[in-house]
Design a protein around this motif. Structure first.
Motif, PDB file in Angstrom:
ATOM      1  N   THR A 211     121.702 162.318  82.672  1.00  0.00           N
ATOM      2  CA  THR A 211     122.864 161.946  81.888  1.00  0.00           C
ATOM      3  C   THR A 211     122.465 161.014  80.853  1.00  0.00           C
ATOM      4  N   ALA A 212     122.819 161.241  79.561  1.00  0.00           N
ATOM      5  CA  ALA A 212     122.685 159.814  78.646  1.00  0.00           C
ATOM      6  C   ALA A 212     124.445 159.437  78.544  1.00  0.00           C
ATOM      7  N   TYR A 213     124.308 158.020  78.441  1.00  0.00           N
ATOM      8  CA  TYR A 213     125.896 157.508  78.158  1.00  0.00           C
ATOM      9  C   TYR A 213     125.737 157.088  76.918  1.00  0.00           C
ATOM     10  N   ALA A 214     126.191 157.599  75.837  1.00  0.00           N
ATOM     11  CA  ALA A 214     126.035 157.279  74.535  1.00  0.00           C
ATOM     12  C   ALA A 214     127.221 156.769  73.943  1.00  0.00           C
ATOM     13  N   CYS A 215     127.117 155.677  73.112  1.00  0.00           N
ATOM     14  CA  CYS A 215     128.407 155.053  72.305  1.00  0.00           C
ATOM     15  C   CYS A 215     128.215 155.214  70.936  1.00  0.00           C
ATOM     16  N   TRP A 216     129.184 155.715  70.031  1.00  0.00           N
ATOM     17  CA  TRP A 216     129.222 156.244  68.845  1.00  0.00           C
ATOM     18  C   TRP A 216     129.964 155.316  67.978  1.00  0.00           C
ATOM     19  N   ARG A 217     130.198 153.917  68.302  1.00  0.00           N
ATOM     20  CA  ARG A 217     131.035 153.187  67.410  1.00  0.00           C
ATOM     21  C   ARG A 217     132.363 153.470  67.302  1.00  0.00           C
ATOM     22  N   ASP A 218     133.189 153.942  66.216  1.00  0.00           N
ATOM     23  CA  ASP A 218     134.339 154.488  66.173  1.00  0.00           C
ATOM     24  C   ASP A 218     134.516 155.949  66.608  1.00  0.00           C
ATOM     25  N   GLY A 219     133.136 156.714  67.186  1.00  0.00           N
ATOM     26  CA  GLY A 219     133.284 157.993  67.364  1.00  0.00           C
ATOM     27  C   GLY A 219     133.358 157.889  69.082  1.00  0.00           C
ATOM     28  N   GLY A 220     133.709 156.847  69.667  1.00  0.00           N
ATOM     29  CA  GLY A 220     133.812 156.830  71.142  1.00  0.00           C
ATOM     30  C   GLY A 220     132.523 157.005  71.848  1.00  0.00           C
ATOM     31  N   LEU A 221     132.653 157.576  73.003  1.00  0.00           N
ATOM     32  CA  LEU A 221     131.787 157.776  74.079  1.00  0.00           C
ATOM     33  C   LEU A 221     131.449 159.554  74.282  1.00  0.00           C
ATOM     34  N   THR A 222     129.944 159.454  74.469  1.00  0.00           N
ATOM     35  CA  THR A 222     129.720 160.940  75.053  1.00  0.00           C
ATOM     36  C   THR A 222     128.870 160.862  76.301  1.00  0.00           C
ATOM     37  N   LEU A 223     129.118 161.721  77.090  1.00  0.00           N
ATOM     38  CA  LEU A 223     128.031 161.971  78.240  1.00  0.00           C
ATOM     39  C   LEU A 223     127.372 163.239  78.001  1.00  0.00           C
ATOM     40  N   LEU A 224     125.973 163.300  77.885  1.00  0.00           N
ATOM     41  CA  LEU A 224     125.062 164.142  77.347  1.00  0.00           C
ATOM     42  C   LEU A 224     124.315 164.421  78.553  1.00  0.00           C
TER      43      LEU A 224
END
Length: 417
Positions: free
Chosen positions: A225-238
């Motif tokens: 799992t990649a825990y990714a932060c997208w600035r104003d796009g929030g959070l994704t779990l990939l």
């Protein structure tokens, strides 16, 4: 530097400054790694990176500086075993006129701005790999070149794959990429993932409102799992089990109503918790009060925020000048200090903080140190105030804290426990 010559912190509680370095006169630092008694420090303004011998933490000694290629910055890097990975990207603050206004950098898609201003490619984009089997003497052994602005931040803790945020031609801003490191002399980009609306070359159009920036800062990967932060796009779990084709588990965005800037994620896998820091990106809290959130991720498809970290309150940091709010988290890298109850973070003009989350519903601050203001301003952005802006933090296996600032050099700190 003798201990009695150390810059006097503006505030400290349960933390003690024991060492300081001006990094050979290049006091600007961003990401740092401490590996085999040496600190590798990326420079945001000095276009390159430095190596500081910290085996005697009270007397750090700068031993080398590696200059970046022309028009290129090396603002983030990673170490593992005998390898040092350093990002290469267009120096946005030096070469993109619009970004000399700091606000523009955080409120516009970087790809759009670069396309509007740049005609000729005259920078290095991608990643350089160094052999650091001799820690004080990095030796270049490989590189990965991409078409576009380049990489922003990496994640590599050994094994076959590394991960990066990359601004590639055809995309509006930085996206998630996977890198095959089977041959470190010839890394290969093998997979990519982006938020809908970012693939301009593929016919997508942005779905977000003007004044927001959807861009991957970076991802921390644990297991598949990649825990990714997208600035104003929030959070994704990939799901990155198939490195050539990452798949979305969950996209969660709390901007609006909160002010965005989602920057750093720290999974705490044995507790099914995730720490997420929203970066303060405007002076005097003009972008709103920013938080570090604690999520329950027992059901990865439905992360639930259960608390926020306490806000530093011993001074009126909102009016101090510069940015007040979270920036980076110590990321529990293998070989460093690893804890799922004690979290270290930088809070920009409020310095370095420690938080106990033994009770995840009641995080408690257990230590703080606010370094002295920088003596010299290296930051080339317009109108930056001469205040501390603690940027990145690394805690070694012995519990010593290392922190950088955009101007004030390297701080080495003991935590009182």
């Amino acid at each position: 530097m003798a201990s009695n010559d150390l810059p006097q912190p503006d505030f400290s509680r349960n933390m003690t400054l024991i060492g300081h370095s001006d990094i050979g006169g290049r006091g600007d630092g961003l990401q740092l790694m401490v590996h085999r008694g040496h600190a590798y420090i990326a420079h945001p303004w000095s276009q390159g990176f430095s190596i500081v011998d910290v085996r005697d933490a009270r007397h750090p000694r700068t031993i080398d500086y590696i200059k970046a290629p022309a028009n290129t910055w090396n603002i983030h890097l990673q170490t593992h075993d005998d390898l040092l990975l350093v990002i290469d990207a267009l120096d946005l603050f030096a070469d993109v006129e619009s970004f000399t206004d700091e606000k523009a950098y955080y409120t516009r898609s970087a790809g759009d701005t670069v396309r509007a201003e740049k005609r000729d490619r005259a920078w290095t984009a991608g990643m350089t790999v160094y052999d650091i089997s001799t820690p004080g003497a990095p030796r270049k052994i490989g590189s990965l070149e991409v078409e576009g602005v380049g990489f922003h931040r990496l994640w590599y803790v050994g094994g076959r794959y590394a991960y990066a945020s990359a601004l590639l031609d055809g995309f509006s801003d930085y996206v998630f990429v996977t890198i095959d490191m089977a041959d470190p002399t010839r890394p290969e980009l093998v997979g990519r993932w982006w938020l809908p609306g970012m693939n301009l070359a593929g016919g997508e159009t942005p779905t977000w409102e003007e004044g927001r920036r959807y861009a991957l800062h970076h991802a921390v990967v644990h297991g598949n799992t990649a825990y990714a932060c997208w600035r104003d796009g929030g959070l994704t779990l990939l799901d990155v089990k198939d490195h050539a084709a990452p798949k979305l588990i969950k996209h969660h965005n709390w901007c609006p109503p909160y002010g965005g800037g989602t920057h750093s994620a720290l999974p705490l896998p044995s507790r099914d918790l995730l720490v997420v820091a929203d970066e303060a990106v405007a002076d005097n809290e003009e972008d709103g009060r920013k938080h570090t959130w604690l999520f329950d991720i027992r059901v990865p498809e439905n992360p639930i925020s259960i608390s926020t970290f306490p806000i530093p309150g011993e001074a009126d940091y909102g009016r101090k000048g510069g940015h007040f709010g979270p920036h980076n988290l110590h990321e529990n890298r293998p070989g460093s200090f690893v804890s799922e109850t004690l979290i270290f973070a930088t809070w920009q003009n409020a310095g370095i903080r420690a938080f106990d989350i033994t009770d995840p519903y009641r995080p408690v601050e257990t230590g703080a140190l606010v370094p002295a203001a920088p003596k010299t301003m290296i930051d080339r952005r317009q109108g930056r105030p001469q205040v501390i802006q603690s940027a990145d933090v690394f805690v070694d296996a012995q519990g010593l804290i290392y922190a950088t600032d955009y101007n004030a050099g390297l701080e080495i700190i003991e935590y009182g426990g």
